[in-house]
Motif scaffolding. Structure first.
Motif, PDB file in Angstrom:
ATOM      1  N   CYS A  15      37.348  54.069  35.629  1.00  0.00           N
ATOM      2  CA  CYS A  15      37.210  52.755  34.988  1.00  0.00           C
ATOM      3  C   CYS A  15      38.133  51.731  35.642  1.00  0.00           C
ATOM      4  CB  CYS A  15      37.518  52.859  33.501  1.00  0.00           C
ATOM      5  SG  CYS A  15      36.442  54.030  32.627  1.00  0.00           S
ATOM      6  N   ASN A  16      39.360  52.140  35.940  1.00  0.00           N
ATOM      7  CA  ASN A  16      40.303  51.240  36.598  1.00  0.00           C
ATOM      8  C   ASN A  16      39.815  50.848  37.988  1.00  0.00           C
ATOM      9  OD1 ASN A  16      42.312  50.872  34.606  1.00  0.00           O
ATOM     10  ND2 ASN A  16      43.063  52.924  35.000  1.00  0.00           N
ATOM     11  N   ASP A  17      39.218  51.794  38.709  1.00  0.00           N
ATOM     12  CA  ASP A  17      38.643  51.469  40.020  1.00  0.00           C
ATOM     13  C   ASP A  17      37.499  50.462  39.874  1.00  0.00           C
ATOM     14  OD1 ASP A  17      40.400  53.115  41.334  1.00  0.00           O
ATOM     15  OD2 ASP A  17      38.967  54.758  41.611  1.00  0.00           O
ATOM     16  N   ARG A  18      36.678  50.608  38.836  1.00  0.00           N
ATOM     17  CA  ARG A  18      35.577  49.662  38.619  1.00  0.00           C
ATOM     18  C   ARG A  18      36.115  48.271  38.297  1.00  0.00           C
ATOM     19  NH1 ARG A  18      33.136  51.280  41.897  1.00  0.00           N
ATOM     20  NH2 ARG A  18      34.821  52.699  42.079  1.00  0.00           N
ATOM     21  N   VAL A  19      37.205  48.205  37.548  1.00  0.00           N
ATOM     22  CA  VAL A  19      37.811  46.904  37.246  1.00  0.00           C
ATOM     23  C   VAL A  19      38.273  46.251  38.550  1.00  0.00           C
ATOM     24  CG1 VAL A  19      39.782  45.751  36.151  1.00  0.00           C
ATOM     25  CG2 VAL A  19      38.420  47.413  34.860  1.00  0.00           C
ATOM     26  N   GLN A  20      38.887  47.032  39.427  1.00  0.00           N
ATOM     27  CA  GLN A  20      39.320  46.488  40.722  1.00  0.00           C
ATOM     28  C   GLN A  20      38.113  45.994  41.531  1.00  0.00           C
ATOM     29  OE1 GLN A  20      42.509  45.874  41.444  1.00  0.00           O
ATOM     30  NE2 GLN A  20      42.855  46.688  39.392  1.00  0.00           N
ATOM     31  N   PHE A  21      37.025  46.739  41.466  1.00  0.00           N
ATOM     32  CA  PHE A  21      35.783  46.337  42.132  1.00  0.00           C
ATOM     33  C   PHE A  21      35.282  45.004  41.570  1.00  0.00           C
ATOM     34  CE2 PHE A  21      31.175  46.128  41.946  1.00  0.00           C
ATOM     35  CZ  PHE A  21      30.813  46.320  43.278  1.00  0.00           C
ATOM     36  N   LEU A  22      35.278  44.887  40.250  1.00  0.00           N
ATOM     37  CA  LEU A  22      34.805  43.658  39.609  1.00  0.00           C
ATOM     38  C   LEU A  22      35.701  42.472  39.955  1.00  0.00           C
ATOM     39  CD1 LEU A  22      33.803  45.099  36.123  1.00  0.00           C
ATOM     40  CD2 LEU A  22      32.254  44.321  37.937  1.00  0.00           C
ATOM     41  N   LEU A  23      36.999  42.686  39.970  1.00  0.00           N
ATOM     42  CA  LEU A  23      37.920  41.607  40.345  1.00  0.00           C
ATOM     43  C   LEU A  23      37.624  41.109  41.757  1.00  0.00           C
ATOM     44  CD1 LEU A  23      41.239  42.999  38.854  1.00  0.00           C
ATOM     45  CD2 LEU A  23      40.153  40.831  38.224  1.00  0.00           C
ATOM     46  N   LYS A  24      37.322  42.033  42.636  1.00  0.00           N
ATOM     47  CA  LYS A  24      37.037  41.683  44.038  1.00  0.00           C
ATOM     48  C   LYS A  24      35.713  40.935  44.186  1.00  0.00           C
ATOM     49  CE  LYS A  24      36.344  43.765  48.567  1.00  0.00           C
ATOM     50  NZ  LYS A  24      36.314  45.027  49.314  1.00  0.00           N
ATOM     51  N   HIS A  25      34.697  41.345  43.440  1.00  0.00           N
ATOM     52  CA  HIS A  25      33.353  40.803  43.629  1.00  0.00           C
ATOM     53  C   HIS A  25      32.974  39.675  42.669  1.00  0.00           C
ATOM     54  CE1 HIS A  25      33.091  44.547  45.905  1.00  0.00           C
ATOM     55  NE2 HIS A  25      32.245  43.867  46.640  1.00  0.00           N
ATOM     56  N   ASP A  26      33.803  39.395  41.693  1.00  0.00           N
ATOM     57  CA  ASP A  26      33.537  38.305  40.751  1.00  0.00           C
ATOM     58  C   ASP A  26      34.036  37.001  41.369  1.00  0.00           C
ATOM     59  OD1 ASP A  26      33.049  36.693  38.542  1.00  0.00           O
ATOM     60  OD2 ASP A  26      34.821  37.399  37.445  1.00  0.00           O
ATOM     61  N   LYS A  27      33.229  36.455  42.255  1.00  0.00           N
ATOM     62  CA  LYS A  27      33.627  35.268  43.029  1.00  0.00           C
ATOM     63  C   LYS A  27      33.869  34.050  42.141  1.00  0.00           C
ATOM     64  CE  LYS A  27      33.172  37.565  46.841  1.00  0.00           C
ATOM     65  NZ  LYS A  27      34.316  38.256  47.356  1.00  0.00           N
ATOM     66  N   LYS A  28      33.176  33.962  41.023  1.00  0.00           N
ATOM     67  CA  LYS A  28      33.358  32.822  40.106  1.00  0.00           C
ATOM     68  C   LYS A  28      34.549  33.018  39.174  1.00  0.00           C
ATOM     69  CE  LYS A  28      28.419  31.776  39.999  1.00  0.00           C
ATOM     70  NZ  LYS A  28      27.227  31.727  39.132  1.00  0.00           N
ATOM     71  N   LYS A  29      35.141  34.200  39.225  1.00  0.00           N
ATOM     72  CA  LYS A  29      36.289  34.528  38.374  1.00  0.00           C
ATOM     73  C   LYS A  29      36.010  34.248  36.891  1.00  0.00           C
ATOM     74  CE  LYS A  29      39.753  33.762  42.000  1.00  0.00           C
ATOM     75  NZ  LYS A  29      39.207  34.701  42.844  1.00  0.00           N
TER      76      LYS A  29
END
Length: 130
Positions: A15-29
């Motif tokens: 789950c923590n790895d997925r959060v890191q993935f989302l932080l990286k790919h959520d360009k609109k933040k």
């Protein structure tokens, strides 16, 4: 503007790895995050009078999504080619959630578990509710 908050298991390595993935790919933040173990989630659950399982959830404004639907809604928010994965919503929810639950049941065994929740870096701390 309505909040978009990902609720996740803060001690689950996957789950923590997925959060890191989302932080990286959520360009609109636009995505925010809260570990299920946080005071924010405990207070939110108490206020709403609901009980959460050990799962991933997505709060989109006033709507709470869970299990596979939460994951697909989160992916859709990423935009780009990721949003095309949202087509998986056409698979019946019972099938999607069955697969989701099987994976979730084994995630600690496959990916491990931390003793404590992640501590967000100063650059992204404003996107976390703790």
């Amino acid at each position: 503007m309505k909040q978009k908050i990902v609720l996740f298991d803060g001690v689950c390595n996957f789950c923590n790895d997925r959060v890191q993935f989302l932080l990286k790919h959520d360009k609109k933040k636009q995505l925010h995050f809260a570990p299920l173990q946080s005071n924010f989630v405990r207070n939110w659950v108490s206020e709403k009078g609901i009980q959460l399982e050990d799962s991933m959830y997505f709060i989109d404004g006033k709507i709470l999504y869970s299990h596979s639907t939460a994951v697909l809604r989160i992916i859709k928010e990423l935009g780009g080619w990721w949003k095309w994965l949202y087509i998986l919503i056409l698979i019946p929810e019972s099938i999607r959630n069955n697969l989701y639950r099987r994976f979730a049941k084994n995630r600690y065994r496959w990916f491990g578990k931390s003793e404590v929740c992640i501590i967000p870096s100063p650059e992204v701390r404003n996107r976390f509710y703790l």
